[in-house]
Design a protein around this motif. Structure first.
Motif, PDB file in Angstrom:
ATOM      1  N   ARG A 243     -89.922   5.368  82.563  1.00  0.00           N
ATOM      2  CA  ARG A 243     -88.749   6.024  83.159  1.00  0.00           C
ATOM      3  C   ARG A 243     -87.473   5.571  82.451  1.00  0.00           C
ATOM      4  N   GLU A 244     -87.387   4.266  82.181  1.00  0.00           N
ATOM      5  CA  GLU A 244     -86.194   3.744  81.514  1.00  0.00           C
ATOM      6  C   GLU A 244     -86.110   4.243  80.078  1.00  0.00           C
ATOM      7  N   LEU A 245     -87.249   4.266  79.384  1.00  0.00           N
ATOM      8  CA  LEU A 245     -87.258   4.777  78.010  1.00  0.00           C
ATOM      9  C   LEU A 245     -86.868   6.243  77.955  1.00  0.00           C
ATOM     10  N   ARG A 246     -87.365   7.020  78.931  1.00  0.00           N
ATOM     11  CA  ARG A 246     -87.033   8.456  78.973  1.00  0.00           C
ATOM     12  C   ARG A 246     -85.531   8.646  79.195  1.00  0.00           C
ATOM     13  N   ARG A 247     -84.952   7.807  80.039  1.00  0.00           N
ATOM     14  CA  ARG A 247     -83.518   7.910  80.310  1.00  0.00           C
ATOM     15  C   ARG A 247     -82.687   7.549  79.083  1.00  0.00           C
ATOM     16  N   LEU A 248     -83.172   6.594  78.293  1.00  0.00           N
ATOM     17  CA  LEU A 248     -82.431   6.141  77.111  1.00  0.00           C
ATOM     18  C   LEU A 248     -82.736   6.961  75.857  1.00  0.00           C
ATOM     19  N   MET A 249     -83.744   7.849  75.924  1.00  0.00           N
ATOM     20  CA  MET A 249     -84.194   8.540  74.718  1.00  0.00           C
ATOM     21  C   MET A 249     -83.096   9.348  74.021  1.00  0.00           C
ATOM     22  N   PRO A 250     -82.255  10.128  74.738  1.00  0.00           N
ATOM     23  CA  PRO A 250     -81.176  10.849  74.016  1.00  0.00           C
ATOM     24  C   PRO A 250     -80.261   9.897  73.241  1.00  0.00           C
ATOM     25  N   ASN A 251     -79.944   8.766  73.846  1.00  0.00           N
ATOM     26  CA  ASN A 251     -79.107   7.763  73.192  1.00  0.00           C
ATOM     27  C   ASN A 251     -79.801   7.197  71.950  1.00  0.00           C
ATOM     28  N   ILE A 252     -81.100   6.898  72.072  1.00  0.00           N
ATOM     29  CA  ILE A 252     -81.855   6.335  70.951  1.00  0.00           C
ATOM     30  C   ILE A 252     -81.975   7.338  69.810  1.00  0.00           C
ATOM     31  N   PHE A 276     -70.974   2.073  64.859  1.00  0.00           N
ATOM     32  CA  PHE A 276     -70.783   3.512  65.019  1.00  0.00           C
ATOM     33  C   PHE A 276     -71.618   4.022  66.187  1.00  0.00           C
ATOM     34  N   ALA A 277     -72.905   3.628  66.240  1.00  0.00           N
ATOM     35  CA  ALA A 277     -73.800   4.072  67.308  1.00  0.00           C
ATOM     36  C   ALA A 277     -73.358   3.523  68.662  1.00  0.00           C
ATOM     37  N   TYR A 278     -72.917   2.266  68.681  1.00  0.00           N
ATOM     38  CA  TYR A 278     -72.447   1.669  69.935  1.00  0.00           C
ATOM     39  C   TYR A 278     -71.242   2.429  70.481  1.00  0.00           C
ATOM     40  N   ASN A 279     -70.330   2.772  69.590  1.00  0.00           N
ATOM     41  CA  ASN A 279     -69.141   3.523  70.004  1.00  0.00           C
ATOM     42  C   ASN A 279     -69.510   4.890  70.563  1.00  0.00           C
ATOM     43  N   PHE A 284     -70.450   8.750  75.149  1.00  0.00           N
ATOM     44  CA  PHE A 284     -71.279   9.692  75.889  1.00  0.00           C
ATOM     45  C   PHE A 284     -71.683   9.175  77.276  1.00  0.00           C
ATOM     46  N   ALA A 285     -71.378   7.913  77.580  1.00  0.00           N
ATOM     47  CA  ALA A 285     -71.800   7.320  78.852  1.00  0.00           C
ATOM     48  C   ALA A 285     -70.988   7.871  80.018  1.00  0.00           C
ATOM     49  N   HIS A 286     -71.644   7.981  81.192  1.00  0.00           N
ATOM     50  CA  HIS A 286     -70.940   8.453  82.398  1.00  0.00           C
ATOM     51  C   HIS A 286     -70.021   7.363  82.933  1.00  0.00           C
ATOM     52  N   ASP A 287     -70.492   6.110  82.868  1.00  0.00           N
ATOM     53  CA  ASP A 287     -69.694   4.989  83.356  1.00  0.00           C
ATOM     54  C   ASP A 287     -69.395   4.048  82.192  1.00  0.00           C
ATOM     55  N   LYS A 288     -68.254   4.248  81.565  1.00  0.00           N
ATOM     56  CA  LYS A 288     -67.889   3.454  80.386  1.00  0.00           C
ATOM     57  C   LYS A 288     -67.516   2.022  80.740  1.00  0.00           C
ATOM     58  N   SER A 289     -67.185   1.764  81.984  1.00  0.00           N
ATOM     59  CA  SER A 289     -66.727   0.431  82.376  1.00  0.00           C
ATOM     60  C   SER A 289     -67.836  -0.615  82.319  1.00  0.00           C
ATOM     61  N   ARG A 290     -69.097  -0.181  82.316  1.00  0.00           N
ATOM     62  CA  ARG A 290     -70.214  -1.121  82.314  1.00  0.00           C
ATOM     63  C   ARG A 290     -70.494  -1.691  80.917  1.00  0.00           C
ATOM     64  N   PHE A 291     -69.977  -1.030  79.897  1.00  0.00           N
ATOM     65  CA  PHE A 291     -70.215  -1.507  78.531  1.00  0.00           C
ATOM     66  C   PHE A 291     -69.479  -2.827  78.301  1.00  0.00           C
ATOM     67  N   GLY A 292     -70.170  -3.763  77.706  1.00  0.00           N
ATOM     68  CA  GLY A 292     -69.625  -5.089  77.503  1.00  0.00           C
ATOM     69  C   GLY A 292     -69.951  -6.045  78.635  1.00  0.00           C
ATOM     70  N   LYS A 293     -70.562  -5.511  79.697  1.00  0.00           N
ATOM     71  CA  LYS A 293     -70.907  -6.341  80.856  1.00  0.00           C
ATOM     72  C   LYS A 293     -72.413  -6.382  81.111  1.00  0.00           C
ATOM     73  N   ASP A 295     -74.734  -3.351  79.888  1.00  0.00           N
ATOM     74  CA  ASP A 295     -75.318  -2.007  79.938  1.00  0.00           C
ATOM     75  C   ASP A 295     -76.453  -1.938  78.925  1.00  0.00           C
ATOM     76  N   ILE A 296     -77.637  -1.553  79.366  1.00  0.00           N
ATOM     77  CA  ILE A 296     -78.800  -1.532  78.476  1.00  0.00           C
ATOM     78  C   ILE A 296     -78.637  -0.514  77.353  1.00  0.00           C
ATOM     79  N   ALA A 297     -77.817   0.525  77.581  1.00  0.00           N
ATOM     80  CA  ALA A 297     -77.556   1.516  76.527  1.00  0.00           C
ATOM     81  C   ALA A 297     -76.805   0.878  75.361  1.00  0.00           C
ATOM     82  N   GLY A 298     -76.036  -0.170  75.657  1.00  0.00           N
ATOM     83  CA  GLY A 298     -75.309  -0.877  74.607  1.00  0.00           C
ATOM     84  C   GLY A 298     -76.207  -1.740  73.738  1.00  0.00           C
TER      85      GLY A 298
END
Length: 501
Positions: A243-252, A276-279, A284-293, A295-298
């Motif tokens: 489930r987590e991989l499927r959610r992250l797949m567009p980002n990956i 570049f990819a991190y930026n 594209f994230a819905h909640d940008k405030s979680r980045f740096g704290k 966020d697994i997408a980061g």
């Protein structure tokens, strides 16, 4: 061409090559996990081991090490807040906070799977592009080869760290060193100073080991009395849920595409692609405030892009003989050691070796997933190895490797000389990568120039008779001009005018 693809696949699918791919991946994992070390340094140290190997076998092992180290850098980044490799710097931002929250296993698992997907996709892209490039390179002769060598020097110089002047200076020094030895046409010794050991030229591997490995060892010795490294422990599971991989797949997938495209540009690399990819992941994230704290997408974005660079950087390396990064420059050096001159003829005259390398990259990523799942927890102990011990091991391997090339103490002294020069370059913020590119492209440039002059009967206008050469030389000129202060001022002025209007 299809036959060569199958030949390359059959070459990789042998017990020896598969074993070396798995071994190279594991070694790369450990090297990447050690803070301060890099894939480039490890490749330079292991290059002498490939002398007695079949070209396909040696390249398979080196490619696997490159892939393994690209992921291994995330281990120290997540557990220690210290990037194991420069390209893992972006992973620190969210990887370390996750480990502090007791989710180190989750972060490393996502990093591993994202690296596997990104690396595999880049390998498939490389395999797909190779046949198309094989048709194109048939149009290349001495005139086009000279233009390629010029383009390689200018691009690597302008895209290296620091100023354009220091980058081009480093590349020019490489070209100068490549001319040491006997002249290819007249047989006259050049810059040998009466030393017989230099009549055959400067051994590429000696310069490579000295420039990349000795400076790193000296820096580790400098920092040996720093703060004690305390790694976070892995207390949770490593394998992420579907489930987590499927959610992250567009980002990956998006980050993998960024890595492949970035790798195509010579002189960039995994660190550029990762940021570049991190930026883009944050944008594209819905909640940008979680980045740096935490966020697994980061974590997923930079790691997918980092490993995708491997295949992307090999495309210009294989097609044109222009290394896409310092690591791919060493892979070209491995070819030179085997008597294979870098250039477009790799896809035609040495197609079996080239396709073996491509398949090795794909299988190395599969090996990365298997080895990573088994040994990532073990790599935690590697992060605690004292810097002084690592430095001593590096220097010992440097001496052994340089001596083994020709069983000569002169080569050891030469390697140490390059090492001290590389240390000065590191302290002066001058990248040694352009110098290595100069060492590689120097013989290609000289040979193709002399052949072109024979074809044109000494007339420089011969370079304007080939449309391909004209385009490549124009790109080379533009790549230098766009980095000059005038062009930067002009871009700024045009941007300001557009905002006013």
């Amino acid at each position: 061409m299809e036959n060569l693809v199958l030949v390359g696949l059959s070459n990789v699918l042998t017990f020896t090559n598969i074993s070396l791919i798995l071994g190279g991946t594991l070694l790369g994992l450990f090297v990447g996990a050690m803070p301060g070390l890099s894939a480039t340094m490890a490749l330079a140290l292991l290059l002498p081991l490939t002398f007695s190997m079949d070209p396909a076998t040696g390249l398979s092992m080196l490619a696997a090490l490159y892939v393994g180290a690209s992921y291994g850098g995330s281990i120290a980044a997540i557990l220690l807040r210290t990037p194991g490799t420069p390209s893992a710097a972006a992973t620190v931002l969210d990887g370390y906070p996750l480990s502090q929250q007791g989710q180190a296993g989750r972060a490393l698992g996502i990093s591993l799977f994202a690296s596997f997907i990104g690396g595999t996709l880049s390998g498939i892209a490389l395999l797909t592009a190779a046949p198309l490039l094989g048709v194109l390179v048939l149009e290349f002769g001495p005139i086009e080869l000279f233009a390629i060598a010029v383009l390689g020097i200018t691009i690597i110089g302008t895209l290296s760290q620091g100023s354009i002047v220091s980058g081009l200076l480093s590349g020019t020094l490489g070209l100068l060193v490549s001319t040491v030895g006997m002249d290819l046409v007249t047989g006259t010794p050049r810059m040998t100073f009466g030393i017989l050991n230099l009549f055959s030229g400067v051994e590429f591997t000696v310069a490579l080991i000295g420039l990349f490995s000795i400076p790193q060892a000296l820096v580790l010795i400098e920092n040996a009395h720093g703060t004690q490294k305390l790694a976070s422990k892995i207390t949770d599971k490593l394998i992420p849920s579907l489930r987590e991989l499927r959610r992250l797949m567009p980002n990956i997938l998006r980050s993998s595409g960024i890595g492949i495209v970035t790798g195509l540009i010579p002189g960039t690399g995994g660190d550029t692609a990762s940021w570049f990819a991190y930026n883009e992941a944050r944008r594209f994230a819905h909640d940008k405030s979680r980045f740096g704290k935490g966020d697994i997408a980061g974590v997923a974005a930079p790691e997918a892009a980092n490993n995708a660079v491997v295949g992307g950087a090999l495309i210009p390396t294989i097609a044109l003989g222009i290394p896409g990064s310092s690591s791919t420059a060493i892979l070209l050096g491995a070819l030179m050691v085997q008597g294979i001159l870098p250039g477009p003829n790799l896809l035609t005259d040495y197609g079996d070796v080239t396709y073996t390398l491509i398949w090795a990259v794909i299988f190395a990523n599969i090996g990365l997933l298997l080895v990573g799942l088994m040994f990532t927890r073990l790599c935690v102990s590697v992060t605690r190895v004292p810097d002084s011990f690592v430095a001593c091991a590096i220097i010992t391997l440097c001496v052994i490797g340089s001596f083994a090339i020709n069983n000569s103490l002169f080569e050891v002294g030469l390697m140490l000389g390059f090492g001290l020069f590389g240390y000065w370059m590191k302290k002066s913020d001058i990248s040694p990568a352009p110098m290595v590119i100069g060492l590689i492209l120097g013989p290609v440039m000289e040979t193709s120039y002399q052949q072109s002059m024979l074809i044109g009967q000494g007339n420089l206008g011969i370079f304007l008779t080939s449309p391909i050469a004209v385009v490549l030389l124009c790109i080379a000129v533009l790549s230098v001009l766009q980095a000059t202060p005038f062009f930067r001022w002009l871009r700024g002025a045009m941007r300001g005018r557009g905002q006013v209007e």
